[in-house]
Design an enzyme around this catalytic site. Sequence first.
Site, short mmCIF file in Angstrom:
data_model
loop_
_atom_site.label_atom_id
_atom_site.label_comp_id
_atom_site.label_asym_id
_atom_site.label_seq_id
_atom_site.Cartn_x
_atom_site.Cartn_y
_atom_site.Cartn_z
CE LYS A 13 -5.94 2.17 -3.48
NZ LYS A 13 -6.05 2.37 -2.02
NE ARG A 89 -5.17 -4.02 -1.95
CZ ARG A 89 -6.02 -3.07 -2.30
NH1 ARG A 89 -6.24 -2.79 -3.56
NH2 ARG A 89 -6.65 -2.39 -1.37
NE ARG A 128 -14.09 4.65 1.73
CZ ARG A 128 -13.09 4.04 1.13
NH1 ARG A 128 -12.32 4.70 0.28
NH2 ARG A 128 -12.82 2.79 1.41
NE ARG A 161 -14.76 -0.20 0.56
CZ ARG A 161 -13.55 -0.02 0.04
NH1 ARG A 161 -13.37 0.84 -0.93
NH2 ARG A 161 -12.53 -0.69 0.51
NE ARG A 172 -9.86 -1.59 3.37
CZ ARG A 172 -10.66 -0.58 3.72
NH1 ARG A 172 -11.38 -0.64 4.83
NH2 ARG A 172 -10.76 0.47 2.95
P1 ADP Z 1 -8.93 0.13 -0.20
O1 ADP Z 1 -7.74 0.54 -1.01
O2 ADP Z 1 -9.67 1.26 0.44
O3 ADP Z 1 -8.62 -0.95 0.79
P2 ADP Z 1 -10.15 -1.16 -2.56
O4 ADP Z 1 -11.52 -0.81 -3.00
O5 ADP Z 1 -9.01 -0.83 -3.45
O6 ADP Z 1 -10.03 -0.47 -1.14
O7 ADP Z 1 -10.07 -2.73 -2.26
C1 ADP Z 1 -10.98 -3.36 -1.40
C2 ADP Z 1 -10.52 -4.76 -1.06
O8 ADP Z 1 -10.47 -5.56 -2.25
C3 ADP Z 1 -9.12 -4.86 -0.47
O9 ADP Z 1 -9.12 -4.67 0.93
C4 ADP Z 1 -8.77 -6.31 -0.83
O10 ADP Z 1 -9.40 -7.17 0.05
C5 ADP Z 1 -9.41 -6.51 -2.17
N1 ADP Z 1 -8.46 -6.26 -3.28
C6 ADP Z 1 -8.49 -5.20 -4.12
N2 ADP Z 1 -7.47 -5.26 -5.01
C7 ADP Z 1 -6.78 -6.39 -4.72
C8 ADP Z 1 -5.62 -7.01 -5.26
N3 ADP Z 1 -4.96 -6.45 -6.28
N4 ADP Z 1 -5.18 -8.15 -4.70
C9 ADP Z 1 -5.82 -8.70 -3.67
N5 ADP Z 1 -6.91 -8.19 -3.09
C10 ADP Z 1 -7.41 -7.04 -3.61
#
Ligand code: ADP
Length: 222
Positions: A13, A89, A128, A161, A172
């Site tokens: 993404k 999400r 990663r 990370r 996740r």
């Molecule tokens: P990935 O898609 O690899 O899990 P992201 O960088 O998109 O990683 O998100 C990292 C973390 O941030 C997620 O696991 C979640 O804990 C939090 N997060 C991101 N976007 C949201 C959202 N829209 N609502 C709730 N938590 C979020």
Amino acid sequence: MRIIIIGPPGAGKGTLGRSLARHFRVPHFATGDLLRDALRDGKDTELTQAARVISGGEMVSDDVANALVFDNLNAPEAQNGWILDGYPRTVSQAEALAAFLKARNEQISAAVYLVVREETVLSRLDGRMVCKNCATSFHRRNSPPQVAGICDSCGGELIVRDDDTPSGIARRLRLFYDRTAPLEAWFAERNLLRRVSGEGEAEAVLTRCLTADLGEAKETMV
Ligand code: ADP
């Protein structure tokens, strides 16, 4: 252009989001990056406290995610469009975004669902490394940086990370299937869903995505 990108962790993404933002000359807002930025700032704000849960792979509350995104969408540079990555999400976040946009007489152009096999996700996340500064990702085996530990794009430091651990990844993925995957039907009902394969090279994914109809209502799998 107001494009949403959804997909499991490791789907690509962020990489696609940055490319689409360059292509359409609009800002790219990645909620994960924004939450990690808040944590790094280290200020004792409500956002920083809420963001602590992400290192274990948990999601922040819908209210926190909504407020963070609306704040960014209100910025002057976001008035002509945006790419949202990692938001909405949950169905509740999608409903909140729809209400926010409706009040401004704005519409979502398309929601790109990056479809990848679970084995692809697991191999991409294991190895990663991301830039601390600009969030560009690299991979120990698949796409190493030119100089070990240094970002090719900005020279920043590369880190692994906190949530890219086996338990963080498992949590996740489970949250994605339970809470985010239902958005596929939500966007399809509104004729906004574009299913795009996220397999293969980043360049190929971008081409596939640009071939999908990002402006008009149509369902596609490219
Ligand atoms: P990935 O898609 O690899 O899990 P992201 O960088 O998109 O990683 O998100 C990292 C973390 O941030 C997620 O696991 C979640 O804990 C939090 N997060 C991101 N976007 C949201 C959202 N829209 N609502 C709730 N938590 C979020």
